[in-house]
Motif scaffolding. Structure first.
Motif, short mmCIF file in Angstrom:
data_model
loop_
_atom_site.label_atom_id
_atom_site.label_comp_id
_atom_site.label_asym_id
_atom_site.label_seq_id
_atom_site.Cartn_x
_atom_site.Cartn_y
_atom_site.Cartn_z
N LYS A 121 0.53 -1.15 0.08
CA LYS A 121 0.08 -0.14 -0.08
C LYS A 121 0.70 0.90 -0.07
O LYS A 121 0.36 2.14 -0.96
CB LYS A 121 -0.70 -0.08 1.04
N SER B 272 -3.32 -7.29 6.94
CA SER B 272 -4.49 -6.69 4.97
C SER B 272 -2.87 -7.13 4.41
O SER B 272 -2.02 -6.91 5.18
CB SER B 272 -5.11 -5.37 5.44
N ASN C 118 -2.57 -4.78 2.63
CA ASN C 118 -1.60 -3.62 2.20
C ASN C 118 -0.55 -3.71 3.18
O ASN C 118 0.78 -2.64 2.07
CB ASN C 118 -2.71 -2.37 2.99
N ASP C 119 -0.25 -4.23 3.99
CA ASP C 119 0.65 -4.03 5.37
C ASP C 119 1.97 -5.94 4.47
O ASP C 119 2.87 -5.46 5.44
CB ASP C 119 0.86 -3.88 6.30
N TYR D 6 4.35 -2.47 -7.00
CA TYR D 6 4.57 -2.35 -6.03
C TYR D 6 6.03 -3.33 -5.63
O TYR D 6 6.00 -3.46 -4.29
CB TYR D 6 3.19 -4.20 -5.60
N ASN E 146 -2.70 2.70 -5.23
CA ASN E 146 -2.49 4.30 -4.84
C ASN E 146 -2.68 5.36 -5.78
O ASN E 146 -2.07 6.10 -5.08
CB ASN E 146 -0.39 4.29 -4.30
N PRO F 70 -3.73 -3.27 -3.86
CA PRO F 70 -3.65 -1.99 -3.20
C PRO F 70 -3.77 -1.01 -4.29
O PRO F 70 -2.62 -0.84 -4.99
CB PRO F 70 -3.00 -1.37 -2.38
#
Length: 853
Positions: free
Chosen positions: A275, A506, A508-509, A836, A773, A771
């Motif tokens: 994320k 999640s 995202n992390d 990513y 961004n 995610p």
């Protein structure tokens, strides 16, 4: 008549040392060991040997390894644990524990002083050269202030029983001490395999120590932040103790990261996640000091984080242990420890240490030279890993050269008294044999004091005559028991006082490096499996036409399959080599074997398997034990296969049968063992992307060009077989093989999981879950590309893909579709990496600090 005791002690008294843990000088059993010996005799030699084999098997099955560089047996050497533990009574241990706590506090005060006021140097307690001549002293760490109660958080102490019967300090390890995880795994393994060895013995468990360890990491956070983010920093899978890094990450529940997972921004450390950036509060490091910050320390380091030291100065992150603590691993400090203890604590050292003389002082140097053959000489700086010099074994010429070396740089040398430490029993060939032992235990900061692990890790010399005790030199380990008087609960319960705040909540992390490795793990396992299946199919077809090495097959279908191997694996020129193609088609097995076993050949099965091994090993902190077992079995089958000298079609097919089933099992275990929110989504995307790409290559190699009816039937059957879809086709269509039905099933069926349409649809769904961004929440490039690919295949008709150019005999629209999809998959993969996995460029020093000299 022989008794069990006579059998187990046969040859134990040979070359007996009076410093033995089990026996007194009168050769009687020490009372401390009586209960253990009773248990051993009750179990019996044969059963002990069987249990030892079980321990060896269990450690190998669980993937407990100790990496040894340039080991001819491979990088991941199995960890060795001898079935006989090392024991010490609680009454004696209490004194040792106090001595360790005292020593930890002394070293803590030394660390604060030499990077702070330097009173030890100003008052002549330590000569300046002892500190400044040691590469562990980092000038960049000077005057850094810390908010934690103790600057030294973790201290490992190597102990051995000396000639006076007491435990002596041999070494201090403070930089990034290893062994905690191995000690814990030793206890787990021993408890599981041979619980009866604990009968009537009150072994104190280390569970409270590990609770203190977890609490140390949480309370180390700046300003006592609630729910701090803690990470474990590793140099990577080639480090000798990488197993332990992964083990502790998994055991404690903190993410395992590498240096390029972290970045400094605005005076803080951040983890690069899918994320964005997530602030890091505490770093448990397993990277050596000098490699922690390429901007201020070693500029050639890719293991640390550029700008990290400045964040430490700002007190915005806690490093456990602090950068610069390696200076305490300095044998040059040992001659001065008594005075340091007196200066800081007004006490005498509780634990004795080896008598040592620093050669930077003339009087001490002369004493060393006069008695050189009685000493062991070493450099104060172990960063170069120089060998310890046992002077008694040197020739006159060598002694003369050593003196010359010392005189040229006396500040760098320490001479120590040669001490023969105690031996302890080791179970070897169904007998007990004495071995030199070295005990390592651990001390961690807890409030105003230190908490000491009850027991630890014992390392054992490889042979009974050996002086060296080292895992690098082939030694083994022992479980370390501290035996109490009160009954102990043998259950090992490890639960933290606080729920770990670092659980990945999640997708995202997920750290970007973990996500990238999962993505490529998916691609590599798919490539390895599909290559294996395809080559196996060709080998089976060779058998079906009764092909042997001695005769050329006139099958046009086989020749097409041979060339398709080159196309699908991209091992060009391969069967397309204009100069050799005719010869290769006469003896195709030679080229096929090269595609299978040549690890240096890009696109080969061997290289794909090698890539699969490398990518997955970096993720072992996420693995279950079953995953390791399957992974290890694949490695063993491959190593055995490579040792074959004559590869027949049968031998090659049998090898692929074994590998394919294990690869499938490993893939299933991956889905069971890793959660989607831990990054499994990236694995799925990589897997589907590779499967779709290789499906396209199969189509392009086999069905873009049309053939006569009989040959096309043969080709279609081969395609379905390699795709594991022949039975599905027969069940679905119950008809003669036709190109129309094959394209319906493998290209256009949106419900069949192995069809290209389904694969692209699955990719689109998974990529949409990544995610986003973008500020305006617009689709990312990878989303746009895969949406275009899905639109292309959904809008093409069966009539379109069947259209054949009469002149070229090529299905033109199918060929164009496949080419465009292939390009879209490539740019999608690149877009995923750019979005990513893009790790920032390594920052460099403007001026080289020359820290390595």
């Amino acid at each position: 008549m022989e008794t069990k005791e006579n059998i187990i002690f046969e040859n134990y008294f040979k070359d007996f040392s009076k410093y033995d843990e089990l026996l007194t000088s009168e050769l009687t059993i020490k009372a401390d060991w009586k209960s253990l010996l009773d248990n051993l005799l009750k179990i019996g030699n044969k059963e002990l040997a069987s249990k030892q084999s079980e321990i060896d098997w269990l450690l190998a099955e669980n993937g407990v390894t100790y990496n040894v560089y340039n080991d001819p047996n491979g990088l991941n050497r199995p960890w060795n644990l001898n079935i006989i533990p090392f024991i010490i009574q609680q009454k004696e241990w209490e004194l040792v524990e106090k001595g360790i706590q005292q020593r930890s506090e002394i070293l803590n005060l030394v660390l604060k002083d030499i990077y702070g006021e330097r009173k030890l140097l100003k008052n002549g307690i330590i000569p300046p050269e002892v500190i400044y001549a040691h590469r562990g002293f980092l000038r960049s760490c000077d005057q850094i202030q810390y908010k934690t109660a103790k600057q030294l958080s973790i201290h490992a102490v190597d102990l051995a029983r000396g000639p006076d019967g007491r435990m002596w300090v041999v070494n201090d390890r403070t930089q990034a001490p290893s062994g905690m995880g191995y000690a814990l795994e030793n206890r787990f393994s021993k408890s599981r395999v041979i619980p009866e060895i604990f009968d009537n013995i009150n072994v104190i468990q280390p569970s409270n120590f590990f609770k203190d360890f977890n609490q140390l990491l949480l309370t180390a956070a700046p300003d006592h932040k609630d729910n701090p983010t803690v990470v474990v920093l590793t140099p990577g899978p080639h480090n000798e103790t990488y197993f332990e890094h992964s083990y502790l990450s998994n055991f404690l529940g903190y993410p395992l990261v590498k240096g390029n997972d972290l970045v400094v921004r605005n005076g803080k450390v951040w983890m690069k996640s899918l994320k964005g950036l997530k602030q890091i509060d505490v770093i448990l490091r397993r990277v050596d000091d000098a490699f922690m910050d390429p901007l201020e320390l070693r500029e050639d380091s890719y293991l640390g984080v550029a700008g990290l030291l400045e964040v430490v100065r700002l007190q915005n992150v806690a490093i456990v242990n602090p950068i610069g603590s390696g200076v305490l691993e300095n044998p040059g400090l040992i001659p001065f420890m008594e005075n340091i203890c007196k200066y800081f604590l007004d006490e005498k050292l509780i634990l004795p240490q080896i008598a040592s003389w620093w050669c930077g002082q003339e009087k001490e140097r002369n004493h060393v030279f006069e008695n050189l053959t009685s000493f062991v000489v070493k450099k104060i700086d172990r960063s170069q890993r120089e060998n310890i010099i046992f002077c008694e074994f040197l020739s006159k010429k060598e002694l003369k050269q050593l003196k010359k070396n010392i005189l040229s740089n006396p500040n760098q040398y320490v001479a120590q008294e040669k001490i023969y430490f105690s031996t302890a029993p080791n179970f070897v060939n169904e007998k007990l044999e004495p071995r030199k032992v070295l005990c390592r235990t651990f001390s961690i900061a807890k409030g105003d004091n230190y908490s000491v692990m009850p027991g630890g890790l014992v390392r054992v010399a490889a042979e009974r005559e050996k002086l060296f005790v080292s895992n690098q030199r082939g030694g083994t380990s022992k479980d370390f028991w501290v035996i109490g008087e009160e009954n102990q609960d043998q259950l090992q319960l490890y639960s933290w006082n606080k729920t770990s705040p670092n659980n990945i909540i999640s997708i995202n992390d997920v750290p970007s490096n973990t996500a990238e490795n999962l993505f490529w793990s998916g691609r590599y396992v798919a490539r390895t499996l599909l290559t294996a299946r395809y080559v196996r199919m060709v080998l089976n077809q060779m058998t079906n036409v009764q092909y042997t090495n001695r005769y050329q097959s006139d099958s046009e279908g086989l020749n097409i399959l041979y060339q398709s191997i080159t196309t699908i694996t991209s091992t060009f020129p391969g069967f397309f080599d204009e100069d050799k193609s005719e010869e290769m088609l006469k003896t195709p097995l030679k080229e096929i074997i090269s595609v299978i076993i040549d690890e240096k050949r890009i696109g080969s099965f061997a290289q794909s398997l090698q890539s699969f091994n490398g990518s997955y090993y970096t993720l072992r902190n996420l693995w279950s034990k079953d995953m390791w077992r399957v992974f290890d079995s694949i490695d063993k089958i491959w190593k055995k296969f490579k040792q074959e000298k004559n590869y027949s079609i049968y031998a090659l097919t049998k090898f692929f049968d074994q590998i394919i089933t294990r690869l499938i099992a490993f893939m299933a275990l991956t889905e069971e063992s890793i959660m989607v929110k831990q990054g499994l989504l990236l694995y799925f995307i990589g897997l589907q992307l590779e499967e779709a790409s290789m499906t396209i290559e199969k189509f392009r190699a086999l069905i873009v060009v049309t053939h006569d009816e009989d040959l096309e039937y043969e080709i279609l059957e081969s395609l379905l077989s390699s795709h594991e879809s022949l039975n599905i086709y027969r069940y679905s269509y119950k008809s003669y093989l036709s190109i129309e039905n094959v394209l319906k099933l493998l290209l256009l069926d949106n419900e069949y999981s192995r069809s290209l349409t389904y694969q692209i649809s699955r990719l689109q769904k998974d990529i949409s879950k990544l995610p986003n961004n973008n500020v305006n929440n617009e689709d990312t490039n990878c989303q746009k590309n895969i949406e275009k690919a899905l639109s292309l295949i959904q809008n093409i008709t069966l009539e379109d893909v069947l259209y054949t150019d009469d002149k070229s005999k090529i299905r033109m629209k199918l060929d164009a579709l496949l080419a465009e999809l292939s390009d879209l998959f490539h740019v999608t993969s690149m877009a995923i990496s750019d979005t990513y996995f893009n790790h920032s460029q390594q920052q460099k020093q403007l001026v080289n600090r020359n820290i390595t000299n």
